[in-house]
Design an enzyme around this catalytic site. Structure first.
Site, PDB file in Angstrom:
ATOM      1  N   SER A 249     -10.666  -0.188   2.714  1.00  0.00           N
ATOM      2  CA  SER A 249      -9.584   0.549   3.372  1.00  0.00           C
ATOM      3  C   SER A 249      -8.382  -0.372   3.473  1.00  0.00           C
ATOM      4  O   SER A 249      -8.523  -1.589   3.531  1.00  0.00           O
ATOM      5  CB  SER A 249      -9.987   0.944   4.786  1.00  0.00           C
ATOM      6  OG  SER A 249      -9.923  -0.180   5.648  1.00  0.00           O
ATOM      7  N   ASP A 250      -7.194   0.182   3.498  1.00  0.00           N
ATOM      8  CA  ASP A 250      -6.041  -0.626   3.849  1.00  0.00           C
ATOM      9  C   ASP A 250      -6.266  -1.121   5.294  1.00  0.00           C
ATOM     10  O   ASP A 250      -7.134  -0.587   6.006  1.00  0.00           O
ATOM     11  CB  ASP A 250      -4.742   0.174   3.709  1.00  0.00           C
ATOM     12  CG  ASP A 250      -3.547  -0.748   3.462  1.00  0.00           C
ATOM     13  OD1 ASP A 250      -3.600  -1.917   3.858  1.00  0.00           O
ATOM     14  OD2 ASP A 250      -2.547  -0.287   2.870  1.00  0.00           O
ATOM     15  N   CYS A 251      -5.511  -2.137   5.704  1.00  0.00           N
ATOM     16  CA  CYS A 251      -5.858  -2.800   6.960  1.00  0.00           C
ATOM     17  C   CYS A 251      -5.675  -1.899   8.176  1.00  0.00           C
ATOM     18  O   CYS A 251      -4.576  -1.430   8.448  1.00  0.00           O
ATOM     19  CB  CYS A 251      -5.079  -4.098   7.075  1.00  0.00           C
ATOM     20  SG  CYS A 251      -5.626  -5.246   5.801  1.00  0.00           S
TER      21      CYS A 251
END
Ligand SMILES: *[C@@H]1O[C@H](CO)[C@@H](O)[C@H](O)[C@H]1NC(C)=O
Ligand SMILES: *[C@@H]1O[C@H](CO)[C@@H](O)[C@H](O)[C@H]1NC(C)=O
Ligand SMILES: *[C@@H]1O[C@H](CO)[C@@H](O)[C@H](O)[C@H]1NC(C)=O
Ligand SMILES: *[C@@H]1O[C@H](CO)[C@@H](O)[C@H](O)[C@H]1NC(C)=O
Length: 780
Positions: A302-304
């Site tokens: 996932s993106d952060c």
């Protein structure tokens, strides 16, 4: 990615949590340095077994808590099995970077080759160059790991979202607005970065051997992510409304190629939602499309903090456990952040997920670590294990950075052949502008510390002794200008070169622009300087996204305009070489340069196609109905080039094979579904188009040949034109070459229907190169 590095209040409480949380995992320092160093009696250490078997064995030995601990980007060690900690997050967008958590450029290796920001390398339209850049970055990344300065080998690059809107702060990170170019870039970069070891069945797969991964690449941000922060709308909550047609022929192609042809080992799902569904929670996107339909076999990150926002910011999930359940069931494997590590246990207790869901993710995660050769004992024994610190910042890599900057730079205007300047005729030079004398500003975002620090001004001073400098504006924002000082300099020298444009105060992650014109007083400064100068001036634009410089295009006192992107550590030299004719510019714009009036269009409108009924102008060269300042593919040279079509197909006709029973999609239509035609029959339809290209001089130079196609009408959402193939050729003055393009009608001449299906139209299609056109008929 911006967690920790950036400051958004949304996540501040979370950072404190991270620290508390990590402390609770008793990370021990008394661990063997490498998995499977000794003893070798675990099956997961047995390199004779398949990766699946080895990972299966490892997972079977883990407790539930240990399993859950592995689901964040900081995965702690499992000391009792000799498994060290692993950090998933490293960056290498245009060079090994110290942004991210997995790499430290703080001891033996303190810098790495800083290639041009991607948007400029893209302008070379040279896939071979992109491949070599990827290879150099991958090699340097391995060297950093081997030197003991990295706890991971997973790099979250390339960024291949289509540069849909010129205001996007991260457009600079991408290969531009064209899906075919972005696809080719993705494939070239990923193959180079991963060590071309994309053969999943090859000998040594997973052993870091000939078929293992040099390092791991990651196609991001999946998908339809290209708005950071605009008009108070943020990427964390933005719901991109995307049509099936746009998804299929604009947003997805780079990802499909990155996976299918690049064999990327990672994908990052994005912050935004697409048609209501958070991408990291979208089973259709992650599992059905990427894994099943495209055959993706890597890990999905996932993106952060993109999992926490599914609950916090978006309210899509009712509880944190629901958010965790959505993403694990959708097919995401690891969370950048700690959210999944924190809530997976309670999600199991609440029966929202099973241990099997976690095992599925771990299978993908440990497979990557094994393919990187990290479960084979000391990596010194592996093919990539001996890449030494001296392979970072080599002369070859630095030359490649220079070559990329040269090849990317685009000459936008050159009235009366003002350029190239001749050194011997320039006794005094005035350099003006906030982008002339600062190395940081020419690197672009996500850069690491470069091997070399030299500014454009310093290079020009080495070319012309009498070079004088005034900044003109204190900053790129240029709220006020020291015009009189600049005008005085301009009127006292032979030639003036201005370094204007943008920097990270104007365009970056979490910062989209509101305007397309140059910031603050820049335009008035340029105009005043041009008026005062003895000869027409040279304007160098340092920027990633396009700017509306119509004023400069029209001002006869501005003789030349050069777009230099963010050209990287060798950028100053490349710019000087272009200005003084040591390099013949051949770069072409990878994005449309729109006029300021385009800002009337809301950035949130994801539609690619124009809507004449409402005055919506459409986006990119494929659909934009307005008049651009400079068009996609535009770029001048010091030489004149001409093209001709030498031979195409069988006299321009391609016959569909009736014996395979190809039927039109409907009774009234003469379009054929490419899926029904079938890949085998499509292959049989392949034909080649040979284009003759000639350099009429006076200078040798590299020249990208861009082959477009157009249809006879633009109805039903057909693009006005579409780049289908390109090749970069080097030609001496007076020399020509024949460039062959192999075309598959199903792929290159088809179009996408409103429902996302692909059809091939019977009848006329036009191949276009420069001013030349060639008609190809598809006959049933
Ligand atoms: C480099 O940075 C890492 C991470 O902050 C740290 O653990 C390490 O001790 C540093 N090394 C040196 C030589 O400063
Ligand atoms: C992958 O490796 C196998 C076994 O070495 C080999 O037979 C096959 O040709 C390779 N495929 C590619 C695309 O290189
Ligand atoms: C160079 O630019 C960077 C980024 O804009 C800025 O932080 C730094 O202060 C500048 N350096 C100088 C010497 O002006
Ligand atoms: C047409 O398809 C049939 C059946 O696949 C094949 O035998 C034949 O060779 C094809 N003809 C052409 C001209 O491609």
């Amino acid at each position: 990615m911006s967690l920790l590095k950036e400051k958004h209040s949304l996540f501040l409480p979370l950072i404190l949590n991270v620290l508390y949380f990590l402390a609770s995992f008793s990370v021990q320092s008394a661990q063997p340095p490498f998995s499977c160093d000794s003893p070798q009696n675990y099956n997961f250490c047995n390199t004779k077994l398949s990766i699946e078997q080895r990972v299966g064995d490892l997972i079977s030995k883990l407790t539930l808590d240990e399993k859950i601990s592995q689901l964040g980007d900081i995965a702690p060690a499992i000391p009792r099995l000799g498994v060290p900690a692993y950090k998933w997050w490293s960056e290498s967008l245009h060079g090994v970077s110290n942004v991210g958590r997995g790499i430290y450029l703080n001891s033996t290796i303190r810098s790495a080759t800083s290639f041009p920001q991607v948007i400029l390398s893209a302008a070379s339209f040279n896939p071979g160059l992109w491949y070599r850049i990827g290879q150099a970055i991958g090699t340097e990344a391995r060297a950093v790991y081997n030197a003991g300065q990295a706890e991971g080998l997973t790099f979250w690059s390339p960024n291949i979202n289509v540069f849909r809107d010129p205001r996007w702060g991260r457009g600079q990170e991408t290969p531009g607005e064209d899906p075919a170019t972005a696809s080719k870039y993705a494939v070239s970069y990923v193959r180079g970065l991963q060590g071309d070891s994309f053969n999943k069945t090859g000998a040594g797969a997973g052993a870091g051997g000939p078929s293992g991964l040099m390092v791991s690449a990651c196609c991001k941000h999946f998908t339809a992510y290209d708005l950071d922060k605009w008009n108070k709308i943020e990427r964390y909550t933005f719901d991109a409304k995307v049509t099936a047609q746009d998804l299929e022929d604009t947003y997805q192609p780079p990802f499909k190629s990155c996976v299918q042809e690049g064999h990327a080992s990672g994908i990052m799902c994005s912050y935004n939602r697409v048609n209501g569904v958070p991408t990291c929670a979208d089973y259709n996107l992650l599992s059905k499309t990427a894994r099943s339909s495209w055959g993706f076999y890597g890990y999905i990150v996932s993106d952060c903090d993109a999992v926490s926002i599914i609950y916090d910011a978006q309210g899509y999930a009712k509880t944190p456990e629901d958010a965790v359940a959505y993403v694990l069931k959708a097919g995401m494997d690891v969370n950048c952040g700690t959210y999944v590590q924190r809530y997976a246990g309670s999600a199991i207790q609440q029966k929202k997920i099973t241990e099997g869901d976690i095992n599925r993710a771990l299978q993908n995660l440990f497979s990557i670590r094994m393919r990187l050769g990290l479960f084979n004992g000391n990596p010194k024994n592996l093919v990539y294990g001996n890449i030494a610190p001296k392979e970072v910042c080599t002369q070859d890599h630095q030359n490649l950075a220079l070559e990329a900057a040269r090849e990317g730079i685009v000459l936008l205007k050159n009235s009366n052949n003002l350029l190239p300047l001749s050194k011997s005729k320039v006794a005094s030079l005035g350099v003006i502008g906030p982008n002339a004398n600062n190395v940081t500003k020419i690197l672009g975002n996500y850069a690491g510390p470069p091997c070399k620090h030299i500014t454009p001004l310093q290079v020009l001073q080495s070319y012309v002794k009498g070079t004088k400098y005034v900044p003109g504006c204190d900053s790129v924002a240029c709220p006020s200008s020291s015009t009189s000082q600049a005008v005085q300099l301009a009127s006292s020298v032979d030639y003036v070169i201005m370094f204007m444009g943008l920097d990270e105060t104007q365009e970056k992650e979490e910062l989209d622009r509101e305007n397309l014109v140059l910031p603050g007083m820049q335009e008035s400064l340029i105009t005043s300087v041009a008026k005062a100068a003895k000869k027409p001036i040279i304007l160098v634009l340092v920027c990633g996204g396009p700017v509306d410089v119509t004023f400069a295009k029209l001002d006869s006192k501005i003789g030349a305009i050069v777009w230099a992107g963010y050209p990287g550590e060798a950028g100053g030299s490349a710019i000087a070489e272009v200005i003084f004719g040591e390099h013949n510019p051949g770069g072409r714009l990878p994005v449309t340069w729109y006029p300021q009036e385009f800002t009337k269009v809301p950035m949130t409108d994801m539609r690619m196609r124009a809507d004449p009924a409402t005055g919506y102008p459409g986006r990119t060269y494929r659909f934009y109905t307005g008049t651009p300042v400079f068009k996609f593919g535009y770029g001048l040279s010091y030489s004149k080039f001409s093209y001709e079509f030498l031979s195409v197909a069988a006299e321009g006709s391609v016959y569909l094979n009736k014996s395979v029973n190809v039927q039109a999609v409907s009774k009234t239509s003469t379009s054929y579904d490419t899926v029904k035609i079938g890949s085998k029959a499509c292959k049989n339809l392949k034909f080649s188009a040979v284009v003759g290209v000639k350099n009429h001089g006076p200078m040798a130079g590299r020249h990208p040949v861009l082959l477009f196609k157009r249809s006879s009408s633009v109805s039903q959402g057909r693009p006005k034109e579409q780049l289908v193939r390109f090749k970069s050729v080097y030609l001496d003055a007076g020399k020509g070459a024949n460039v062959e393009f192999v075309l598959n009608p199903c792929k290159h001449l088809s179009r996408t229907e409103v429902d996302g299906s692909k059809v091939l139209d019977e009848g006329s299609h036009f191949l276009v190169v420069g001013e030349k056109e060639y008609e190809v008929k598809i006959m049933a």
